[in-house]
Design an enzyme around this catalytic site. Sequence first.
Site, PDB file in Angstrom:
ATOM      1  N   HIS A 460      35.105 -45.473   4.295  1.00  6.20           N
ATOM      2  CA  HIS A 460      34.766 -45.608   2.871  1.00  6.20           C
ATOM      3  C   HIS A 460      35.832 -44.958   1.993  1.00  6.20           C
ATOM      4  O   HIS A 460      35.528 -44.449   0.919  1.00  6.20           O
ATOM      5  CB  HIS A 460      33.401 -44.972   2.583  1.00  6.20           C
ATOM      6  CG  HIS A 460      32.236 -45.777   3.071  1.00  6.20           C
ATOM      7  ND1 HIS A 460      30.935 -45.505   2.719  1.00  6.20           N
ATOM      8  CD2 HIS A 460      32.160 -46.871   3.870  1.00  6.20           C
ATOM      9  CE1 HIS A 460      30.112 -46.380   3.299  1.00  6.20           C
ATOM     10  NE2 HIS A 460      30.840 -47.216   4.002  1.00  6.20           N
TER      11      HIS A 460
HETATM   12  C1  LIG Z   1      32.952 -50.421  10.395  1.00  2.96           C
HETATM   13  C2  LIG Z   1      32.863 -50.460   8.896  1.00  2.96           C
HETATM   14  C3  LIG Z   1      31.640 -50.738   8.300  1.00  2.96           C
HETATM   15  C4  LIG Z   1      31.544 -50.762   6.903  1.00  2.96           C
HETATM   16  N1  LIG Z   1      30.360 -51.125   6.337  1.00  2.96           N
HETATM   17  C5  LIG Z   1      30.280 -51.262   4.993  1.00  2.96           C
HETATM   18  C6  LIG Z   1      29.106 -51.762   4.388  1.00  2.96           C
HETATM   19  O1  LIG Z   1      28.112 -52.067   5.040  1.00  2.96           O
HETATM   20  N2  LIG Z   1      29.114 -51.922   3.035  1.00  2.96           N
HETATM   21  C7  LIG Z   1      30.202 -51.590   2.270  1.00  2.96           C
HETATM   22  O2  LIG Z   1      30.141 -51.729   1.052  1.00  2.96           O
HETATM   23  N3  LIG Z   1      31.312 -51.103   2.829  1.00  2.96           N
HETATM   24  C8  LIG Z   1      31.394 -50.954   4.161  1.00  2.96           C
HETATM   25  N4  LIG Z   1      32.554 -50.520   4.727  1.00  2.96           N
HETATM   26  C9  LIG Z   1      33.671 -50.182   3.836  1.00  2.96           C
HETATM   27  C10 LIG Z   1      34.353 -51.441   3.331  1.00  2.96           C
HETATM   28  O3  LIG Z   1      34.635 -52.296   4.401  1.00  2.96           O
HETATM   29  C11 LIG Z   1      35.619 -51.050   2.567  1.00  2.96           C
HETATM   30  O4  LIG Z   1      35.241 -50.199   1.501  1.00  2.96           O
HETATM   31  C12 LIG Z   1      36.308 -52.268   2.003  1.00  2.96           C
HETATM   32  O5  LIG Z   1      36.597 -53.204   3.004  1.00  2.96           O
HETATM   33  C13 LIG Z   1      37.576 -51.866   1.305  1.00  2.96           C
HETATM   34  O6  LIG Z   1      38.138 -53.020   0.712  1.00  2.96           O
HETATM   35  P1  LIG Z   1      39.626 -53.002   0.220  1.00  2.96           P
HETATM   36  O7  LIG Z   1      39.895 -54.263  -0.499  1.00  2.96           O
HETATM   37  O8  LIG Z   1      39.848 -51.728  -0.509  1.00  2.96           O
HETATM   38  O9  LIG Z   1      40.531 -52.873   1.530  1.00  2.96           O
HETATM   39  P2  LIG Z   1      40.469 -53.377   3.017  1.00  2.96           P
HETATM   40  O10 LIG Z   1      39.221 -54.050   3.387  1.00  2.96           O
HETATM   41  O11 LIG Z   1      40.903 -52.197   3.832  1.00  2.96           O
HETATM   42  O12 LIG Z   1      41.633 -54.469   3.045  1.00  2.96           O
HETATM   43  C14 LIG Z   1      42.996 -54.133   2.980  1.00  2.96           C
HETATM   44  C15 LIG Z   1      43.792 -55.202   3.700  1.00  2.96           C
HETATM   45  O13 LIG Z   1      45.173 -54.985   3.489  1.00  2.96           O
HETATM   46  C16 LIG Z   1      45.877 -55.205   4.709  1.00  2.96           C
HETATM   47  N5  LIG Z   1      47.128 -54.443   4.624  1.00  2.96           N
HETATM   48  C17 LIG Z   1      47.283 -53.099   4.703  1.00  2.96           C
HETATM   49  N6  LIG Z   1      48.565 -52.770   4.516  1.00  2.96           N
HETATM   50  C18 LIG Z   1      49.241 -53.915   4.314  1.00  2.96           C
HETATM   51  C19 LIG Z   1      50.601 -54.218   4.058  1.00  2.96           C
HETATM   52  N7  LIG Z   1      51.522 -53.258   3.931  1.00  2.96           N
HETATM   53  N8  LIG Z   1      50.962 -55.524   3.945  1.00  2.96           N
HETATM   54  C20 LIG Z   1      50.028 -56.521   4.062  1.00  2.96           C
HETATM   55  N9  LIG Z   1      48.721 -56.279   4.291  1.00  2.96           N
HETATM   56  C21 LIG Z   1      48.334 -54.995   4.390  1.00  2.96           C
HETATM   57  C22 LIG Z   1      44.914 -54.714   5.774  1.00  2.96           C
HETATM   58  O14 LIG Z   1      45.226 -55.274   7.044  1.00  2.96           O
HETATM   59  C23 LIG Z   1      43.583 -55.190   5.214  1.00  2.96           C
HETATM   60  O15 LIG Z   1      43.275 -56.497   5.633  1.00  2.96           O
HETATM   61  C24 LIG Z   1      32.684 -50.476   6.105  1.00  2.96           C
HETATM   62  C25 LIG Z   1      33.911 -50.189   6.711  1.00  2.96           C
HETATM   63  C26 LIG Z   1      34.019 -50.186   8.101  1.00  2.96           C
HETATM   64  C27 LIG Z   1      35.357 -49.895   8.720  1.00  2.96           C
END
Ligand SMILES: Cc1cc2nc3c(=O)[nH]c(=O)nc-3n(C[C@H](O)[C@H](O)[C@H](O)COP(=O)(O)OP(=O)(O)OC[C@H]3O[C@@H](n4cnc5c(N)ncnc54)[C@H](O)[C@@H]3O)c2cc1C
Length: 533
Positions: A460
Amino acid sequence: MTSPDVRDAGRWDAVVVGTGFGGSMMALQLVRAGLRVLVLERGRWVDRDDSAWDTRAVLVDRKYRSVAPVVVAGLKPIYPDELVGGNSVIYGAASLRMREADFTMGSLLSTATRPERAFVDWPIRYADLEPYYGEAEQLLGVAGVAGQDPTEPPRSGPHPETPAPYGSPARALADAAAARGLHPFPLPLAINFAGRGGRAPCIQCLTCDLFPCKIGAKNDLAVTVLPEAIRRGAFVRPRAIAERLLVERGRVAGAVCVDADTHERFMVRADAYVVSAGAIASPALLLRSGLGALEPNGRLIGRYLMRHCSGIVVGILLRRTNPERRFHKQVAITDFYFGPAGAAPDAGRDWWGTIQSLQVPPAEYLTSHAPFPIGQIGAATLEHHLSVLCVAHDEPNPDNRVALHPTRRDPYGHEVAHVFHRYSARDRGARRALYCEAARVLRQAGARLRIRKPIATFSHAVGTCRMGEHPSGAVLDPWCRVFGVPNLYVVDGSFMPTSGAVNPSLTIAANALRVGAHISAGWSTVRRRTEMA
Ligand SMILES: Cc1cc2nc3c(=O)[nH]c(=O)nc-3n(C[C@H](O)[C@H](O)[C@H](O)COP(=O)(O)OP(=O)(O)OC[C@H]3O[C@@H](n4cnc5c(N)ncnc54)[C@H](O)[C@@H]3O)c2cc1C
Ligand code: SF4
């Protein structure tokens, strides 16, 4: 400007880095406005085959594990999963809105009595996000019931889908909470229970949280938002790592990328760049691009890392808790969001957080991850477990941060992220209070033993490029544009000034839709800014 071995890979209106909640929602919003959008993602598309629900493949052998570690001070290095769709592919699908008071936490918790308190107000209010929360819920097909959550913020419409009836463990938890005078309600879930859109409906299995969904019934971004963005013309390039942004005359002039398989370097150019690589990878990318030297806000990049102060309470009952072996991550309790049950947000007390039911993990996961003999005992008693997740607010603290590791490089030669994080006494106190309340509910449900286990992951993570009114206290302006670099935006969880105490995904999604709508509406200005550079 760039070395000759960096191939020119074309020009776009916008380049988006990352396909998580921030990046996917942004890509959809921009492509809907007719822009030419390239989305870079270091992971690959998930395999929707038997391996998706195979504990060994996903959790033990770590099929999707990155080769690039995140070094965490005092803990073992983390190797995140890398997938198109980001963590949505393996997440638990809990989709809650932040509370109205979360947006003014700084003002509500007076700093007069606690000058060290670091909570801040957001530069936007809940009402600014409300329409986008609604849109995100539609896009993610969230199944929920409005009007039962006692701290629910106002909403302009119902959830688009209806949740499944409670399974045995969820029913036991909800009944026990109600018997204690609490107000349990169905946890809103981005799961396709009804076969929406002609897709396979959820079969309510026990390999949901932590796993991809083999049949695509979890409404992750790779089966919902990204296909729609692609259909409208977005180009998603898997296995493409954004290595650094080239900043010239105060603007981003290009993104140097590396192909994750061939290690070939290439450069993409655009009018606008949207970084959405997650709250650890995004600040690392900005720092690798030299933006730590920006005045006056560069020093804030990576700081104020939050991750919720979360933990699990496992109740062990004499009876088998889930004889039907059905999905049961279904109940939420928000009575303790602002402290003791029913406390008002402005009561001048510390806020605590939420309690949710939790999927019981597979036995093989316990034996491979927990130390001997705890894992073995846990696995042997698994059928008698009733588990809950406690999610407590945590304080933004500038010393909790993402930096670049001074010596360690990943296989691509990139400085890896170096994370420093410690909870405050306040954070641990909030979690402890939730543990006690959760244990009381579990005892009411018949648990003879109640075991607490803090969560040490950064699943998170939020807050590392926070938004605010002024560059002296924030990396991003209220539209998530980097102060001082007018064609650069950050829309993953990094933008959040406080963490709230609900799972972050829906808030990240809603905010990206908000910022995407703003960029699209003012596209001619965005373009002019680049031309002026
Ligand atoms: C096991 C698990 C269960 C969870 N359950 C919940 C839930 O039930 N409800 C909830 O609200 N949240 C949950 N979360 C948290 C939620 O998944 C995250 O808060 C959310 O996915 C974050 O979204 P984001 O867009 O910030 O980044 P992310 O989902 O982390 O996406 C970032 C993306 O950028 C890519 N990336 C990174 N660096 C680079 C780069 N240099 N170049 C190209 N691509 C790159 C990564 O590969 C990734 O695909 C959970 C997380 C996990 C791990
Ligand atoms: S519980 Fe439903 S959505 Fe989750 S993995 Fe199983 S089938 Fe897919």
